[in-house]
Design a protein around this motif. Structure first.
Motif, PDB file in Angstrom:
ATOM      1  N   GLN A   1       0.846  -1.194   0.000  1.00  0.00           N
ATOM      2  CA  GLN A   1       0.000   0.000   0.000  1.00  0.00           C
ATOM      3  C   GLN A   1       0.882   1.246   0.000  1.00  0.00           C
ATOM      4  O   GLN A   1       1.868   1.302   0.727  1.00  0.00           O
ATOM      5  CB  GLN A   1      -0.891   0.022   1.237  1.00  0.00           C
TER       6      GLN A   1
ATOM      7  N   ASP B   1       0.626   5.829  -0.470  1.00  0.00           N
ATOM      8  CA  ASP B   1      -0.291   6.936  -0.203  1.00  0.00           C
ATOM      9  C   ASP B   1      -1.313   7.142  -1.317  1.00  0.00           C
ATOM     10  O   ASP B   1      -2.455   7.477  -1.048  1.00  0.00           O
ATOM     11  CB  ASP B   1       0.484   8.250  -0.009  1.00  0.00           C
ATOM     12  N   CYS B   2      -0.918   6.935  -2.561  1.00  0.00           N
ATOM     13  CA  CYS B   2      -1.770   7.263  -3.696  1.00  0.00           C
ATOM     14  C   CYS B   2      -2.258   6.055  -4.484  1.00  0.00           C
ATOM     15  O   CYS B   2      -3.115   6.194  -5.352  1.00  0.00           O
ATOM     16  CB  CYS B   2      -1.014   8.189  -4.645  1.00  0.00           C
ATOM     17  N   TYR B   3      -1.722   4.876  -4.224  1.00  0.00           N
ATOM     18  CA  TYR B   3      -2.082   3.688  -5.000  1.00  0.00           C
ATOM     19  C   TYR B   3      -1.773   2.422  -4.214  1.00  0.00           C
ATOM     20  O   TYR B   3      -1.003   2.432  -3.257  1.00  0.00           O
ATOM     21  CB  TYR B   3      -1.348   3.666  -6.350  1.00  0.00           C
ATOM     22  N   ASP B   4      -2.387   1.319  -4.659  1.00  0.00           N
ATOM     23  CA  ASP B   4      -2.060  -0.018  -4.170  1.00  0.00           C
ATOM     24  C   ASP B   4      -1.191  -0.681  -5.236  1.00  0.00           C
ATOM     25  O   ASP B   4      -1.386  -0.452  -6.432  1.00  0.00           O
ATOM     26  CB  ASP B   4      -3.325  -0.853  -3.937  1.00  0.00           C
TER      27      ASP B   4
ATOM     28  N   TYR C   1      -7.067  -3.025   2.056  1.00  0.00           N
ATOM     29  CA  TYR C   1      -6.472  -2.163   1.038  1.00  0.00           C
ATOM     30  C   TYR C   1      -7.533  -1.195   0.521  1.00  0.00           C
ATOM     31  O   TYR C   1      -8.712  -1.528   0.456  1.00  0.00           O
ATOM     32  CB  TYR C   1      -5.918  -2.986  -0.125  1.00  0.00           C
ATOM     33  N   GLN C   2      -7.099  -0.001   0.125  1.00  0.00           N
ATOM     34  CA  GLN C   2      -8.036   1.015  -0.323  1.00  0.00           C
ATOM     35  C   GLN C   2      -8.633   0.695  -1.694  1.00  0.00           C
ATOM     36  O   GLN C   2      -9.800   0.964  -1.925  1.00  0.00           O
ATOM     37  CB  GLN C   2      -7.352   2.384  -0.352  1.00  0.00           C
ATOM     38  N   THR C   3      -7.871   0.094  -2.594  1.00  0.00           N
ATOM     39  CA  THR C   3      -8.331  -0.162  -3.961  1.00  0.00           C
ATOM     40  C   THR C   3      -8.457  -1.645  -4.284  1.00  0.00           C
ATOM     41  O   THR C   3      -9.438  -2.067  -4.867  1.00  0.00           O
ATOM     42  CB  THR C   3      -7.379   0.506  -4.975  1.00  0.00           C
TER      43      THR C   3
ATOM     44  N   ARG D   1      -9.261  -5.536  -4.048  1.00  0.00           N
ATOM     45  CA  ARG D   1     -10.257  -6.336  -3.348  1.00  0.00           C
ATOM     46  C   ARG D   1      -9.916  -7.819  -3.331  1.00  0.00           C
ATOM     47  O   ARG D   1     -10.268  -8.523  -2.402  1.00  0.00           O
ATOM     48  CB  ARG D   1     -11.651  -6.153  -3.990  1.00  0.00           C
TER      49      ARG D   1
ATOM     50  N   ARG E   1     -11.768  -1.933  -6.529  1.00  0.00           N
ATOM     51  CA  ARG E   1     -12.956  -1.200  -6.077  1.00  0.00           C
ATOM     52  C   ARG E   1     -13.744  -0.619  -7.249  1.00  0.00           C
ATOM     53  O   ARG E   1     -14.961  -0.689  -7.280  1.00  0.00           O
ATOM     54  CB  ARG E   1     -12.514  -0.084  -5.121  1.00  0.00           C
TER      55      ARG E   1
ATOM     56  N   HIS F   1      -5.786   5.103  -6.031  1.00  0.00           N
ATOM     57  CA  HIS F   1      -6.906   5.107  -5.086  1.00  0.00           C
ATOM     58  C   HIS F   1      -8.096   5.884  -5.621  1.00  0.00           C
ATOM     59  O   HIS F   1      -9.230   5.630  -5.232  1.00  0.00           O
ATOM     60  CB  HIS F   1      -6.474   5.713  -3.745  1.00  0.00           C
ATOM     61  N   ARG F   2      -7.842   6.853  -6.490  1.00  0.00           N
ATOM     62  CA  ARG F   2      -8.945   7.618  -7.101  1.00  0.00           C
ATOM     63  C   ARG F   2      -8.450   8.323  -8.349  1.00  0.00           C
ATOM     64  O   ARG F   2      -7.265   8.336  -8.629  1.00  0.00           O
ATOM     65  CB  ARG F   2      -9.544   8.601  -6.108  1.00  0.00           C
TER      66      ARG F   2
END
Length: 178
Positions: A61, A63-66, A129-131, A133, A152, A176-177
């Motif tokens: 992980q 800050d900006c991506y997985d 994880y943020q992105t 799954r 996600r 992440h976005r």
């Protein structure tokens, strides 16, 4: 009195003209990309065919991506990473069941996989994880190995290879976005 109204109207008009350009300028400027990410979501890949072997998969992980890293025993490796409606298992063509709102098909031009590789529907633990799954084994057949990634949503991604002599690493980052 009539002259005073004319002066006030002229001042009001002049004031509105001063405001309009600054408002228009603010509306037309675009914000910088989030975290500087400009990757997009189109397919990524290179063509080399090798007799390389997939030896490991790990996740991290940032800050900006997985990030997923695929370890390959071989000096070079070809790959294709793309968003698909469903990832298909190598050899059978059956759909690979994945969690997530979007699916990445990672096809590595590697003829096989190490016997120590986790070949399951949960190759790597990405809970929390943020992105990412799910990371699932899709099989090896005729010089290609498939891994399905549930994410996600369809988000910007990039893929690249790092070579260091006798082994290579395929790196796949998913933002992440947007």
């Amino acid at each position: 009195m009539k002259r005073t109204r004319s002066v006030i109207a002229a001042l009001a008009l002049a004031g509105s003209l001063l405001v309009v350009p600054s408002t228009a300028t603010a509306a037309t400027t675009t914000a910088a990309p989030w975290c500087g990410i400009t990757w997009g979501s189109t397919p990524k890949g290179t063509l080399p065919w090798t007799s390389a072997s997939l030896t490991g998969v790990r996740a991290g992980q940032h800050d900006c991506y997985d990030r997923l890293v695929f370890d390959v025993q071989g000096s070079t490796v070809g790959f294709r990473v793309q968003y698909v409606n469903q990832v298909l298992k190598q050899g059978s063509g059956l759909p690979l069941s994945l969690r997530g709102g979007a699916y990445l098909d990672v096809t590595i031009n590697a003829s096989g996989a190490s016997s120590s590789l986790n070949r399951s529907s949960e190759m790597v633990n990405v809970s929390g994880y943020q992105t990412l799954r799910q990371v699932a084994w899709g099989g090896s057949f005729e010089g290609q190995t498939t891994v399905g990634i549930g994410v996600r949503a369809r988000l910007p991604m990039r893929a690249f290879v790092i070579n260091d002599g006798t082994r290579s690493r395929l790196v796949v980052d998913v933002a992440h976005r947007w």
